[in-house]
Design a protein around this motif. Structure first.
Motif, short mmCIF file in Angstrom:
data_model
loop_
_atom_site.label_atom_id
_atom_site.label_comp_id
_atom_site.label_asym_id
_atom_site.label_seq_id
_atom_site.Cartn_x
_atom_site.Cartn_y
_atom_site.Cartn_z
N SER A 87 -42.58 -42.29 25.19
CA SER A 87 -43.86 -42.92 25.52
C SER A 87 -43.71 -44.17 26.38
CB SER A 87 -44.62 -43.28 24.25
OG SER A 87 -45.08 -42.11 23.60
N TRP A 88 -42.58 -44.86 26.26
CA TRP A 88 -42.37 -46.06 27.09
C TRP A 88 -42.38 -45.70 28.57
CZ3 TRP A 88 -38.31 -46.37 30.54
CH2 TRP A 88 -37.30 -45.42 30.40
N PHE A 89 -42.02 -44.45 28.88
CA PHE A 89 -41.97 -43.99 30.28
C PHE A 89 -43.34 -43.47 30.71
CE2 PHE A 89 -41.09 -40.98 33.66
CZ PHE A 89 -40.12 -41.62 34.42
N SER A 90 -43.92 -42.63 29.87
CA SER A 90 -45.24 -42.05 30.15
C SER A 90 -45.75 -41.37 28.89
CB SER A 90 -45.15 -41.03 31.29
OG SER A 90 -46.37 -40.30 31.41
N PRO A 91 -47.07 -41.42 28.62
CA PRO A 91 -47.60 -40.76 27.42
C PRO A 91 -47.29 -39.27 27.34
CG PRO A 91 -49.24 -42.22 28.38
CD PRO A 91 -48.10 -42.16 29.36
N GLU A 92 -47.09 -38.63 28.49
CA GLU A 92 -46.82 -37.19 28.47
C GLU A 92 -45.48 -36.85 27.83
OE1 GLU A 92 -45.55 -35.26 32.33
OE2 GLU A 92 -46.18 -37.22 33.12
N PHE A 93 -44.61 -37.86 27.67
CA PHE A 93 -43.30 -37.63 27.07
C PHE A 93 -43.22 -38.15 25.64
CE2 PHE A 93 -42.37 -37.85 31.69
CZ PHE A 93 -41.78 -36.60 31.85
N SER A 94 -44.35 -38.26 24.97
CA SER A 94 -44.38 -38.86 23.63
C SER A 94 -43.63 -38.04 22.59
CB SER A 94 -45.83 -39.05 23.17
OG SER A 94 -46.50 -37.80 23.09
N GLN A 95 -43.39 -36.78 22.87
CA GLN A 95 -42.68 -35.92 21.92
C GLN A 95 -41.16 -35.94 22.11
OE1 GLN A 95 -44.39 -34.48 19.34
NE2 GLN A 95 -46.05 -35.67 20.28
N GLU A 96 -40.70 -36.67 23.09
CA GLU A 96 -39.25 -36.72 23.34
C GLU A 96 -38.55 -37.52 22.24
OE1 GLU A 96 -37.31 -35.16 25.66
OE2 GLU A 96 -39.20 -34.11 26.10
N ARG A 97 -37.41 -37.02 21.83
CA ARG A 97 -36.59 -37.67 20.82
C ARG A 97 -35.21 -37.98 21.40
NH1 ARG A 97 -40.87 -38.37 19.36
NH2 ARG A 97 -41.94 -37.67 17.47
N ILE A 98 -34.49 -38.88 20.77
CA ILE A 98 -33.11 -39.16 21.19
C ILE A 98 -32.27 -37.95 20.84
CG2 ILE A 98 -31.09 -40.61 20.78
CD1 ILE A 98 -32.97 -42.90 20.07
N PRO A 99 -31.58 -37.36 21.82
CA PRO A 99 -30.81 -36.15 21.53
C PRO A 99 -29.46 -36.47 20.89
CG PRO A 99 -31.32 -36.38 23.90
CD PRO A 99 -31.57 -37.69 23.25
N LEU A 100 -28.91 -35.48 20.23
CA LEU A 100 -27.51 -35.50 19.80
C LEU A 100 -26.68 -34.80 20.87
CD1 LEU A 100 -27.81 -34.50 16.03
CD2 LEU A 100 -27.85 -36.79 17.04
N LEU A 101 -25.41 -35.16 20.95
CA LEU A 101 -24.54 -34.50 21.93
C LEU A 101 -24.52 -32.99 21.70
CD1 LEU A 101 -22.44 -34.51 24.20
CD2 LEU A 101 -20.69 -34.88 22.45
N GLU A 102 -24.49 -32.58 20.44
CA GLU A 102 -24.45 -31.15 20.13
C GLU A 102 -25.67 -30.43 20.72
OE1 GLU A 102 -22.38 -29.16 18.22
OE2 GLU A 102 -21.16 -30.51 16.98
N GLU A 103 -26.82 -31.06 20.69
CA GLU A 103 -28.02 -30.44 21.25
C GLU A 103 -27.90 -30.28 22.76
OE1 GLU A 103 -31.45 -32.01 18.15
OE2 GLU A 103 -30.72 -33.41 19.68
N VAL A 104 -27.34 -31.29 23.41
CA VAL A 104 -27.16 -31.22 24.87
C VAL A 104 -26.17 -30.13 25.22
CG1 VAL A 104 -26.46 -32.50 26.92
CG2 VAL A 104 -27.75 -33.66 25.12
N LEU A 105 -25.08 -30.06 24.49
CA LEU A 105 -24.07 -29.04 24.76
C LEU A 105 -24.64 -27.64 24.57
CD1 LEU A 105 -21.00 -30.73 23.03
CD2 LEU A 105 -21.19 -30.22 25.47
N LYS A 106 -25.42 -27.45 23.52
CA LYS A 106 -25.98 -26.13 23.25
C LYS A 106 -26.97 -25.70 24.32
CE LYS A 106 -25.40 -26.29 18.21
NZ LYS A 106 -26.09 -26.49 16.90
N GLN A 107 -27.81 -26.65 24.78
CA GLN A 107 -28.85 -26.28 25.73
C GLN A 107 -28.38 -26.29 27.19
OE1 GLN A 107 -32.71 -27.67 24.84
NE2 GLN A 107 -33.47 -27.54 26.94
N PHE A 108 -27.46 -27.20 27.51
CA PHE A 108 -27.12 -27.36 28.93
C PHE A 108 -25.65 -27.05 29.26
CE2 PHE A 108 -30.79 -30.16 28.22
CZ PHE A 108 -31.66 -29.63 29.16
#
Length: 281
Positions: free
Chosen positions: A109-130
């Motif tokens: 939300s600090w960036f824009s209200p449209e991103f209010s659902q963003e959470r701090i990722p874990l490395l494992e989540e980044v590795l799995k998705q990207f």
């Protein structure tokens, strides 16, 4: 006393020298480079979030650059700052918060209200998705205060490599020379690099080369002579953080291997010769 007639040839030669050096710089070709999204495509989405990483994929970056720290319960968390206040609606240090507490924070939300659902990722989540979709350039933060971070990061990345992730898609960097040496010893198949925000000492290059494959340097510190010397030792050079279009061209003319930036830069068009001898994009 110097006569005006004597001064004229001096200033003329100086002017000619400036013109020649300017033309030689302008006429230098724009070299190819790897595009690296700084904390994800952070011009378009909140830094170090899955949204920023997905935007980097959409924009066809070669790598995403992001930071990791350890939570209170020993998990690798993707965030730049030691505390959460600047980029979330919470307060406190990452090292004092559990993953459960960290995941409750709004990181967009600090960036824009449209991103209010963003959470701090874990490395494992980044590795799995990207992992395998785009290269990952990972910066170890505060490894001198959390020495277990180096071991934890190595173990995690090697586990993914054992399960099929190509080592060539991973790079790890840090300002901490000691911890990068240790990381290289633990994970020699993963490219290791050193970060610099102060002038480089070329007399250390031979020692750095024993464990580092690349140098990631504040662009203000780069020059043709520094880059030439670094490449003589076999280093790749990455420049950070580029924010203006003229800086992209400057770095390309320097011949850096990678440009770390918040937003995309149009790369030089690559041409190939067809069977008829004409050029095509």
């Amino acid at each position: 006393m110097v006569s005006s007639a004597t001064k004229r040839p001096f200033f003329l030669s100086l002017l000619i020298g400036l013109i020649i050096s300017t033309l030689s710089y302008i006429l230098q070709p724009l070299q190819p480079f790897q595009s690296i999204a700084h904390r994800g495509a952070s011009f378009y989405a909140p830094e170090n979030t899955m949204a920023a990483f997905q935007k980097a994929v959409d924009l066809d970056f070669d790598f995403i650059e992001f930071d990791v720290r350890l939570s209170k319960d020993g998990q690798l968390v993707v965030i730049h700052d030691a505390d959460v206040q600047r980029t979330t609606n919470g307060v406190g240090y990452i090292g004092d918060l559990t993953v459960q507490e960290i995941k409750m924070l709004d990181a967009g939300s600090w960036f824009s209200p449209e991103f209010s659902q963003e959470r701090i990722p874990l490395l494992e989540e980044v590795l799995k998705q990207f992992g395998g979709k785009i290269g990952l350039l990972i910066e170890m933060k505060s490894s001198e205060n959390q020495p277990q971070l180096t071991q934890r990061l190595s173990d995690t990345l090697m586990e993914y490599i054992d399960n099929g992730l190509k080592p060539s898609t991973l790079k790890v960097q840090s300002f901490n020379v000691k911890e990068m040496k240790r990381f290289h010893e633990l994970s020699p198949t993963i490219s290791s690099g050193l970060l610099f925000e102060k002038p480089l000492n070329i007399f250390h290059f031979a020692d750095y080369r024993k464990f580092a494959a690349f140098l990631s340097v504040n662009h203000h510190l780069l020059s043709n002579s520094i880059i030439h010397e670094a490449k003589r030792y076999g280093f790749d050079i990455y420049s950070w953080t580029i924010k203006k279009q003229y800086q992209f061209q400057m770095m390309q003319r320097f011949g850096v291997n990678g440009i770390i930036s918040d937003e995309e830069c149009k790369k030089p068009l690559k041409f190939t010769t067809t069977s008829t001898g004409t050029l095509k994009k």
